[in-house]
Motif scaffolding. Structure first.
Motif, PDB file in Angstrom:
ATOM      1  N   GLY A 236      14.781 -25.356  39.288  1.00  0.00           N
ATOM      2  CA  GLY A 236      13.977 -24.516  40.181  1.00  0.00           C
ATOM      3  C   GLY A 236      12.598 -24.185  39.653  1.00  0.00           C
ATOM      4  N   ALA A 237      12.075 -25.000  38.751  1.00  0.00           N
ATOM      5  CA  ALA A 237      10.780 -24.697  38.130  1.00  0.00           C
ATOM      6  C   ALA A 237       9.659 -24.539  39.148  1.00  0.00           C
ATOM      7  CB  ALA A 237      10.419 -25.790  37.120  1.00  0.00           C
ATOM      8  N   ASN A 238       9.716 -25.285  40.243  1.00  0.00           N
ATOM      9  CA  ASN A 238       8.632 -25.238  41.232  1.00  0.00           C
ATOM     10  C   ASN A 238       8.711 -24.044  42.166  1.00  0.00           C
ATOM     11  OD1 ASN A 238       7.545 -27.648  40.250  1.00  0.00           O
ATOM     12  ND2 ASN A 238       8.768 -28.903  41.649  1.00  0.00           N
ATOM     13  N   THR A 239       9.846 -23.344  42.171  1.00  0.00           N
ATOM     14  CA  THR A 239      10.029 -22.273  43.161  1.00  0.00           C
ATOM     15  C   THR A 239      10.394 -20.918  42.570  1.00  0.00           C
ATOM     16  OG1 THR A 239      12.375 -22.856  43.443  1.00  0.00           O
ATOM     17  CG2 THR A 239      10.787 -23.940  44.913  1.00  0.00           C
ATOM     18  N   ILE A 240      10.873 -20.882  41.330  1.00  0.00           N
ATOM     19  CA  ILE A 240      11.415 -19.634  40.784  1.00  0.00           C
ATOM     20  C   ILE A 240      10.349 -18.544  40.645  1.00  0.00           C
ATOM     21  CG2 ILE A 240      11.139 -20.336  38.357  1.00  0.00           C
ATOM     22  CD1 ILE A 240      14.021 -18.245  39.945  1.00  0.00           C
ATOM     23  N   ARG A 241       9.100 -18.906  40.409  1.00  0.00           N
ATOM     24  CA  ARG A 241       8.036 -17.894  40.293  1.00  0.00           C
ATOM     25  C   ARG A 241       7.887 -17.120  41.600  1.00  0.00           C
ATOM     26  NH1 ARG A 241       5.475 -22.089  37.307  1.00  0.00           N
ATOM     27  NH2 ARG A 241       4.979 -21.500  35.138  1.00  0.00           N
ATOM     28  N   ALA A 242       7.777 -17.833  42.702  1.00  0.00           N
ATOM     29  CA  ALA A 242       7.617 -17.170  43.998  1.00  0.00           C
ATOM     30  C   ALA A 242       8.820 -16.302  44.322  1.00  0.00           C
ATOM     31  CB  ALA A 242       7.392 -18.210  45.097  1.00  0.00           C
ATOM     32  N   CYS A 243      10.012 -16.797  43.982  1.00  0.00           N
ATOM     33  CA  CYS A 243      11.236 -16.041  44.220  1.00  0.00           C
ATOM     34  C   CYS A 243      11.228 -14.735  43.433  1.00  0.00           C
ATOM     35  CB  CYS A 243      12.444 -16.894  43.828  1.00  0.00           C
ATOM     36  SG  CYS A 243      14.036 -16.054  43.966  1.00  0.00           S
ATOM     37  N   LEU A 244      10.960 -14.818  42.114  1.00  0.00           N
ATOM     38  CA  LEU A 244      10.957 -13.627  41.272  1.00  0.00           C
ATOM     39  C   LEU A 244       9.826 -12.672  41.643  1.00  0.00           C
ATOM     40  CD1 LEU A 244      11.847 -15.106  37.766  1.00  0.00           C
ATOM     41  CD2 LEU A 244      13.271 -13.654  39.219  1.00  0.00           C
ATOM     42  N   ASP A 245       8.668 -13.214  41.977  1.00  0.00           N
ATOM     43  CA  ASP A 245       7.545 -12.347  42.377  1.00  0.00           C
ATOM     44  C   ASP A 245       7.905 -11.533  43.606  1.00  0.00           C
ATOM     45  OD1 ASP A 245       6.028 -13.231  40.268  1.00  0.00           O
ATOM     46  OD2 ASP A 245       4.814 -14.635  41.449  1.00  0.00           O
ATOM     47  N   SER A 246       8.600 -12.161  44.565  1.00  0.00           N
ATOM     48  CA  SER A 246       8.987 -11.432  45.779  1.00  0.00           C
ATOM     49  C   SER A 246      10.012 -10.346  45.455  1.00  0.00           C
ATOM     50  CB  SER A 246       9.537 -12.399  46.834  1.00  0.00           C
ATOM     51  OG  SER A 246      10.846 -12.857  46.519  1.00  0.00           O
ATOM     52  N   ILE A 247      10.888 -10.606  44.499  1.00  0.00           N
ATOM     53  CA  ILE A 247      11.892  -9.610  44.101  1.00  0.00           C
ATOM     54  C   ILE A 247      11.236  -8.442  43.378  1.00  0.00           C
ATOM     55  CG2 ILE A 247      13.843  -9.204  42.541  1.00  0.00           C
ATOM     56  CD1 ILE A 247      14.823 -12.028  43.270  1.00  0.00           C
ATOM     57  N   PHE A 248      10.347  -8.740  42.426  1.00  0.00           N
ATOM     58  CA  PHE A 248       9.698  -7.671  41.673  1.00  0.00           C
ATOM     59  C   PHE A 248       8.684  -6.902  42.511  1.00  0.00           C
ATOM     60  CE2 PHE A 248      11.100 -10.233  37.914  1.00  0.00           C
ATOM     61  CZ  PHE A 248      11.944  -9.246  37.403  1.00  0.00           C
ATOM     62  N   HIS A 249       8.319  -7.425  43.661  1.00  0.00           N
ATOM     63  CA  HIS A 249       7.446  -6.714  44.598  1.00  0.00           C
ATOM     64  C   HIS A 249       8.203  -5.604  45.324  1.00  0.00           C
ATOM     65  CE1 HIS A 249       4.028  -6.226  47.306  1.00  0.00           C
ATOM     66  NE2 HIS A 249       4.841  -6.324  48.345  1.00  0.00           N
ATOM     67  N   GLN A 250       9.524  -5.654  45.313  1.00  0.00           N
ATOM     68  CA  GLN A 250      10.341  -4.710  46.066  1.00  0.00           C
ATOM     69  C   GLN A 250      10.477  -3.380  45.328  1.00  0.00           C
ATOM     70  OE1 GLN A 250      11.341  -5.629  49.205  1.00  0.00           O
ATOM     71  NE2 GLN A 250      10.118  -7.437  48.657  1.00  0.00           N
ATOM     72  N   TYR A 251      10.527  -2.294  46.094  1.00  0.00           N
ATOM     73  CA  TYR A 251      10.762  -0.977  45.524  1.00  0.00           C
ATOM     74  C   TYR A 251      12.083  -0.972  44.746  1.00  0.00           C
ATOM     75  CZ  TYR A 251       7.102   0.926  48.574  1.00  0.00           C
ATOM     76  OH  TYR A 251       5.915   1.190  49.197  1.00  0.00           O
ATOM     77  N   GLY A 252      12.073  -0.377  43.570  1.00  0.00           N
ATOM     78  CA  GLY A 252      13.291  -0.229  42.778  1.00  0.00           C
ATOM     79  C   GLY A 252      13.679  -1.443  41.967  1.00  0.00           C
ATOM     80  N   SER A 253      12.913  -2.529  42.058  1.00  0.00           N
ATOM     81  CA  SER A 253      13.332  -3.779  41.416  1.00  0.00           C
ATOM     82  C   SER A 253      13.467  -3.661  39.899  1.00  0.00           C
ATOM     83  CB  SER A 253      12.351  -4.905  41.758  1.00  0.00           C
ATOM     84  OG  SER A 253      11.038  -4.577  41.321  1.00  0.00           O
ATOM     85  N   ASN A 254      12.666  -2.815  39.272  1.00  0.00           N
ATOM     86  CA  ASN A 254      12.757  -2.662  37.817  1.00  0.00           C
ATOM     87  C   ASN A 254      13.994  -1.883  37.384  1.00  0.00           C
ATOM     88  OD1 ASN A 254      10.457  -4.137  37.066  1.00  0.00           O
ATOM     89  ND2 ASN A 254       9.123  -2.411  37.548  1.00  0.00           N
ATOM     90  N   GLU A 255      14.676  -1.255  38.363  1.00  0.00           N
ATOM     91  CA  GLU A 255      15.901  -0.521  38.063  1.00  0.00           C
ATOM     92  C   GLU A 255      17.150  -1.347  38.361  1.00  0.00           C
ATOM     93  OE1 GLU A 255      15.853   2.457  36.608  1.00  0.00           O
ATOM     94  OE2 GLU A 255      13.661   2.255  36.601  1.00  0.00           O
ATOM     95  N   TYR A 256      16.962  -2.490  39.012  1.00  0.00           N
ATOM     96  CA  TYR A 256      18.091  -3.339  39.346  1.00  0.00           C
ATOM     97  C   TYR A 256      18.358  -4.333  38.221  1.00  0.00           C
ATOM     98  CZ  TYR A 256      16.823  -1.645  44.034  1.00  0.00           C
ATOM     99  OH  TYR A 256      16.491  -0.866  45.113  1.00  0.00           O
ATOM    100  N   GLU A 257      19.526  -4.910  38.254  1.00  0.00           N
ATOM    101  CA  GLU A 257      19.905  -5.946  37.305  1.00  0.00           C
ATOM    102  C   GLU A 257      19.710  -7.299  37.991  1.00  0.00           C
ATOM    103  OE1 GLU A 257      23.725  -6.176  34.522  1.00  0.00           O
ATOM    104  OE2 GLU A 257      24.209  -6.543  36.622  1.00  0.00           O
ATOM    105  N   ILE A 258      18.907  -8.153  37.391  1.00  0.00           N
ATOM    106  CA  ILE A 258      18.622  -9.466  37.986  1.00  0.00           C
ATOM    107  C   ILE A 258      19.198 -10.536  37.065  1.00  0.00           C
ATOM    108  CG2 ILE A 258      16.831 -11.040  38.808  1.00  0.00           C
ATOM    109  CD1 ILE A 258      15.048  -8.466  39.085  1.00  0.00           C
ATOM    110  N   ILE A 259      20.197 -11.252  37.559  1.00  0.00           N
ATOM    111  CA  ILE A 259      20.919 -12.237  36.749  1.00  0.00           C
ATOM    112  C   ILE A 259      20.611 -13.642  37.266  1.00  0.00           C
ATOM    113  CG2 ILE A 259      23.174 -13.042  35.974  1.00  0.00           C
ATOM    114  CD1 ILE A 259      24.245 -10.213  36.484  1.00  0.00           C
ATOM    115  N   ILE A 260      19.954 -14.426  36.432  1.00  0.00           N
ATOM    116  CA  ILE A 260      19.717 -15.833  36.769  1.00  0.00           C
ATOM    117  C   ILE A 260      20.702 -16.683  35.982  1.00  0.00           C
ATOM    118  CG2 ILE A 260      18.100 -17.756  36.612  1.00  0.00           C
ATOM    119  CD1 ILE A 260      15.850 -15.874  37.151  1.00  0.00           C
TER     120      ILE A 260
END
Length: 372
Positions: A20-44
């Motif tokens: 997923g090298a070509n897409t994972i940045r956009a995916c993670l950026d959209s997640i970290f843009h969300q309210y509360g994202s730094n308090e959630y657990e993100i498992i890749i």
């Protein structure tokens, strides 16, 4: 060493990743843009990727200590998701594919679809619209920030086991933009009428993503993805979650952008090859659904609906007159089930030959004790 907050996380976001090298940045950026994202657990869960995807994720971990990277040998998306579930410490779990984006602007996409000619339909409790145009944008420019918080609020409000959000699907090869969304917050409890509506809706969603699942609920029912099922395994997971759920809630305006990749496992260039693959998937999925519904006599109407769908799929295979596919047809229920319009027909609902075919299909294509 894995990150673990001192406090129990509200949400674990599980992302299976393979090349997923070509897409994972956009995916993670959209997640970290969300309210509360730094308090959630993100498992890749890096499923044996051979590209630089894992290195990119490691770079994100420097500024996001709640981002967990698990590396495993290539074992398939089901095993990757199951590994994420086992490692998750959140009260709720959600799934995101590494080539998708969360939190697209609901109003922006709706406005785009409203200004062009679309095909509209009502599918169960879900709105479905399809826009076919060569003018599909390369990306949805605006992201809103409440994708997760809206679902969490609704799930908490009703103590729901499952919360369903909506999605927009872009298929660049077919020039389509498809909407699956909800008008309002609706609650469905475990009675016959409400369960039937939300089960049909779950079947139409075709995906386990864009939803929340209570972790204790998944563990209670040992609900995991079937490792030996290469197609529609997430569809099966979604439907089983609704069968078991005491409460399901729909969430308007939280939207997920699904980027349809014609080279993915669920897309096939050859029509005959696709037909065969989905025939096998149906022979895995439907018998398990029917076997579980059989445990709930109060859901007889839903049992009949899925039996009808199962038989109808067999009829479609027969139409193709493909010798290789024709042999699969005999593992489907009798076509009398597809032609019967009764909700609780005593003659064919539990017809011994139908039940025997269901049991045969389970043993042959997807044993209940399959590796999870």
């Amino acid at each position: 060493m894995m990150y673990r907050s001192m406090n129990k996380q509200k949400l674990s976001i599980i992302i299976p990743m393979y090349n997923g090298a070509n897409t994972i940045r956009a995916c993670l950026d959209s997640i970290f843009h969300q309210y509360g994202s730094n308090e959630y657990e993100i498992i890749i869960v890096n499923d044996g990727s051979t590209d630089l995807g894992a290195k990119i994720v490691s770079g994100y971990q420097i500024s996001h200590p709640n981002l967990i990277l698990i590396n495993q040998p290539n074992s398939g998306v089901s095993v990757a998701r199951n590994r994420g579930i086992e490692e998750a410490g959140g009260e709720y779990i959600t799934f995101v594919d590494c080539d998708d984006i969360v939190g697209v602007s609901y109003s922006d996409v709706r406005k785009c679809m409203a200004t062009k000619k679309c095909l509209h339909a009502k599918s169960g409790v879900m709105n479905v619209s399809v826009l076919k145009t060569s003018q599909i944008p390369n990306a949805i420019p605006n992201l809103e920030r409440q994708y997760f918080t809206r679902m969490l609020a609704s799930a908490d409000k009703f103590t729901a086991d499952v919360a369903f959000a909506g999605k927009f699907t872009i298929n660049y090869q077919k020039y389509t933009l498809r909407q699956h969304s909800y008008d309002k917050e609706q609650v469905f409890y475990a009675n016959q009428s409400e369960k039937h509506k939300i089960l049909i809706d779950a079947n139409n969603r075709e995906n386990a993503n864009f939803a929340l699942y209570r972790k204790s609920f998944l563990d209670k029912h040992n609900l995991r993805f079937l490792a030996n099922m290469p197609l529609d395994e997430d569809m099966l997971f979604c439907i089983l979650s609704v069968i078991y759920a005491g409460c399901v809630v729909t969430v308007p305006e939280s939207t997920y952008l699904y980027l349809r990749n014609e080279n993915s496992a669920s897309c096939f260039a050859e029509h005959a090859r696709a037909t065969k693959a989905y025939a096998y998937a149906n022979l895995q999925r439907f018998p398990i659904i029917l076997k579980e519904l059989e445990k709930y006599p109060q859901y007889a109407k839903s049992y009949k609906w899925f039996l009808n769908e199962f038989a109808s799929q067999g009829m479609r295979i027969d139409i193709y007159k493909n010798i290789e596919l024709a042999s699969l047809y005999y593992d489907y229920p009798s076509t009398i089930c597809a032609g019967c319009d009764a909700d609780t027909c005593k003659k064919c609902l539990y017809f011994p030959v139908v039940k025997e075919k269901i049991n045969t299909a389970i043993k042959k294509y997807a044993p209940i004790k399959a590796s999870r």
